[in-house]
Motif scaffolding. Structure first.
Motif, mmCIF file in Angstrom:
data_model
loop_
_atom_site.group_PDB
_atom_site.id
_atom_site.type_symbol
_atom_site.label_atom_id
_atom_site.label_comp_id
_atom_site.label_asym_id
_atom_site.label_seq_id
_atom_site.Cartn_x
_atom_site.Cartn_y
_atom_site.Cartn_z
ATOM 1 N N GLY A 177 42.368 5.186 -41.388
ATOM 2 C CA GLY A 177 42.546 6.404 -42.472
ATOM 3 C C GLY A 177 41.725 7.678 -41.938
ATOM 4 O O GLY A 177 41.137 8.586 -42.498
ATOM 5 N N ILE A 178 41.037 7.611 -40.573
ATOM 6 C CA ILE A 178 40.314 8.469 -39.994
ATOM 7 C C ILE A 178 40.714 9.413 -38.868
ATOM 8 O O ILE A 178 41.591 8.569 -38.021
ATOM 9 C CB ILE A 178 39.061 7.942 -39.480
ATOM 10 N N ARG A 179 40.931 10.689 -39.010
ATOM 11 C CA ARG A 179 41.473 11.444 -37.866
ATOM 12 C C ARG A 179 40.553 11.923 -37.021
ATOM 13 O O ARG A 179 39.565 12.552 -37.441
ATOM 14 C CB ARG A 179 42.554 12.758 -38.496
ATOM 15 N N GLN A 237 39.862 9.199 -27.577
ATOM 16 C CA GLN A 237 39.286 7.994 -27.883
ATOM 17 C C GLN A 237 39.182 7.344 -29.292
ATOM 18 O O GLN A 237 39.671 6.460 -29.906
ATOM 19 C CB GLN A 237 38.080 7.553 -27.121
ATOM 20 N N TRP A 238 38.277 8.148 -30.075
ATOM 21 C CA TRP A 238 37.943 7.889 -31.478
ATOM 22 C C TRP A 238 39.594 7.959 -32.367
ATOM 23 O O TRP A 238 39.649 6.990 -33.264
ATOM 24 C CB TRP A 238 36.876 8.858 -32.091
ATOM 25 N N GLY A 239 40.164 8.920 -31.930
ATOM 26 C CA GLY A 239 41.523 9.072 -32.760
ATOM 27 C C GLY A 239 42.382 7.960 -32.774
ATOM 28 O O GLY A 239 42.807 7.324 -33.836
ATOM 29 N N TYR A 270 49.382 14.292 -40.021
ATOM 30 C CA TYR A 270 49.698 13.384 -38.520
ATOM 31 C C TYR A 270 49.109 13.982 -37.355
ATOM 32 O O TYR A 270 49.966 13.452 -36.255
ATOM 33 C CB TYR A 270 51.277 13.497 -38.798
ATOM 34 N N VAL A 271 48.294 14.492 -37.294
ATOM 35 C CA VAL A 271 47.465 15.024 -36.153
ATOM 36 C C VAL A 271 46.153 14.202 -36.037
ATOM 37 O O VAL A 271 45.345 14.335 -36.537
ATOM 38 C CB VAL A 271 47.263 16.596 -36.221
ATOM 39 N N THR A 272 46.179 13.445 -34.700
ATOM 40 C CA THR A 272 45.109 12.807 -34.265
ATOM 41 C C THR A 272 44.890 12.539 -32.863
ATOM 42 O O THR A 272 46.000 12.712 -32.108
ATOM 43 C CB THR A 272 44.810 11.410 -35.189
ATOM 44 N N ALA A 273 43.911 12.528 -32.396
ATOM 45 C CA ALA A 273 43.887 11.957 -30.860
ATOM 46 C C ALA A 273 44.240 13.184 -30.171
ATOM 47 O O ALA A 273 44.806 12.912 -28.908
ATOM 48 C CB ALA A 273 44.228 10.822 -30.610
ATOM 49 N N THR A 274 43.979 14.545 -30.523
ATOM 50 C CA THR A 274 44.769 15.514 -29.775
ATOM 51 C C THR A 274 43.739 16.751 -29.836
ATOM 52 O O THR A 274 42.893 16.623 -30.645
ATOM 53 C CB THR A 274 46.149 15.857 -30.176
ATOM 54 N N ASP A 275 44.128 17.747 -28.849
ATOM 55 C CA ASP A 275 43.215 18.993 -28.930
ATOM 56 C C ASP A 275 44.108 20.188 -29.350
ATOM 57 O O ASP A 275 45.321 20.326 -29.062
ATOM 58 C CB ASP A 275 42.653 19.112 -27.350
ATOM 59 N N LEU A 276 43.276 21.327 -29.879
ATOM 60 C CA LEU A 276 44.100 22.492 -30.063
ATOM 61 C C LEU A 276 43.249 23.601 -29.100
ATOM 62 O O LEU A 276 42.172 23.959 -29.466
ATOM 63 C CB LEU A 276 44.115 22.768 -31.523
ATOM 64 N N LEU A 277 44.130 24.114 -28.490
ATOM 65 C CA LEU A 277 43.405 25.382 -27.520
ATOM 66 C C LEU A 277 43.369 26.758 -28.294
ATOM 67 O O LEU A 277 44.471 26.975 -28.932
ATOM 68 C CB LEU A 277 44.003 25.648 -26.212
ATOM 69 N N VAL A 278 42.184 27.359 -28.723
ATOM 70 C CA VAL A 278 42.243 28.768 -29.454
ATOM 71 C C VAL A 278 41.604 29.590 -28.391
ATOM 72 O O VAL A 278 40.426 29.797 -28.398
ATOM 73 C CB VAL A 278 41.485 28.495 -30.714
ATOM 74 N N ASP A 279 42.163 30.090 -27.511
ATOM 75 C CA ASP A 279 41.642 30.855 -26.374
ATOM 76 C C ASP A 279 42.178 32.024 -25.981
ATOM 77 O O ASP A 279 42.252 32.373 -24.694
ATOM 78 C CB ASP A 279 41.778 29.790 -25.107
#
Ligand SMILES: NC(=O)c1ccc[n+]([C@@H]2O[C@H](COP(=O)([O-])OP(=O)(O)OC[C@H]3O[C@@H](n4cnc5c(N)ncnc54)[C@H](O)[C@@H]3O)[C@@H](O)[C@H]2O)c1
Length: 270
Positions: A181-183, A172-174, A239-248
């Motif tokens: 200018g905010i990721r 949402q914020w992304g 260029y990465v915003t409004a997304t998730d990274l799984l580290v699992d």
């Protein structure tokens, strides 16, 4: 166990990062990593006693993320002491032993506290930080979510759905601030060996069972989440915003097949 981030070099000199829940566990590893890469690090935590064990140079501000005035104070503290705020890492969350119950066994108080810290706390901290970042025209907000925000498990009736909400907050914020200018991103850890997990190992079937659930066959190290924050919040991820990274360790991909038939009783005939 400490794992270096391979040969990747980060230079965070001149950057200011505010980490919530940075005294223990994943937040602690994040604080240490960011300090090692040159950032000015501000740690906000409720545990002011253990804050004395933080490495020298990390600035500590006592605060409960569930309290709006504490959030405002922590952000002002970072700006006053360090001259701005480049990165907020929303990490402080709780998963008390008592919360390992199904929905119908929740007390109103326990439910409210999980929402207050794990959801409202993230929103309040982001709200305060974003006001600063909007004036600067730059910044990164990184929510520490959870693999349990992607898929559910037994006995996480509050924690799981709230972690899912943390991922959606970042999206949402992304979207909302993408042209300022905010990721805004999130990172979803799998099982990581921290005080939170140690306290509930029996609920998880023990350390070996927990380790075995991940395809990699081991529990993760807090530093492996810290390393992910370095990349997600660096210009390498511009260029990465409004997304998730799984580290699992791969557990999300294994999904429902990770556990034997969970509820006891007979497995239905197919
Ligand atoms: N450990 C895991 O396996 C795991 C897995 C997935 C996601 N996570 C997430 O990672 C984050 C960190 O988890 P952890 O395992 O390091 O937890 P932890 O309990 O080991 O540490 C949490 C830290 O937050 C602080 N804290 C708690 N409530 C606070 C509040 N209201 N305000 C400020 N500080 C507060 C605690 O004092 C502590 O320093 C959490 O968001 C958690 O949901 C952890």
């Amino acid at each position: 166990m400490s794992r270096p981030a391979g040969s990747v070099q980060y230079d965070n000199r001149g950057r200011v990062v505010l980490v919530t829940g940075g005294v223990h566990g994943i937040g602690r590893a994040i604080c240490e990593r960011w300090q090692q890469t040159g950032a000015a690090v501000v740690c906000m935590d409720v545990d002011d006693e253990a804050a004395a064990t933080l490495p020298e140079g990390i600035l500590f501000v006592r605060g409960d993320t569930a309290e709006l005035s504490d959030c405002e104070h922590a952000v002002s503290f970072a700006v006053d002491r360090c001259g701005g705020l480049d990165v907020l890492i929303n990490n402080a969350a709780i998963q008390p032993k008592a919360s390992y119950v199904p929905q119908h066994q929740y007390s109103a108080e326990l439910w409210a506290r999980l929402v207050a810290v794990n959801l409202t706390g993230y929103a309040q901290m982001a709200g305060c930080a974003l006001r600063v970042m909007l004036l600067q025209g730059s910044g990164v907000v990184c929510n520490i979510g959870s693999a349990q925000g992607h898929r559910t498990a037994r006995q996480v009736a509050a924690y799981g759905p709230i972690k899912a909400a943390n991922l959606l907050q970042a999206r949402q914020w992304g979207v909302e601030y993408a042209r300022q200018g905010i990721r805004c991103v999130s990172i979803s850890p799998g099982a990581i060996l921290t005080p939170m997990v140690r306290a509930t190992l029996s609920e998880q079937g023990g350390a070996a069972a927990l380790a075995n659930r991940a395809p990699m066959g081991r529990i993760g190290d807090p530093d492996e989440i810290a390393a992910a924050t370095l990349w997600m919040c660096s210009s390498a991820a511009s260029y990465v915003t409004a997304t998730d990274l799984l580290v699992d360790g791969g557990i999300d991909a294994l999904a429902a097949f990770a556990e034997p038939w969970p509820m006891g009783g007979d497995v239905p005939e197919l």
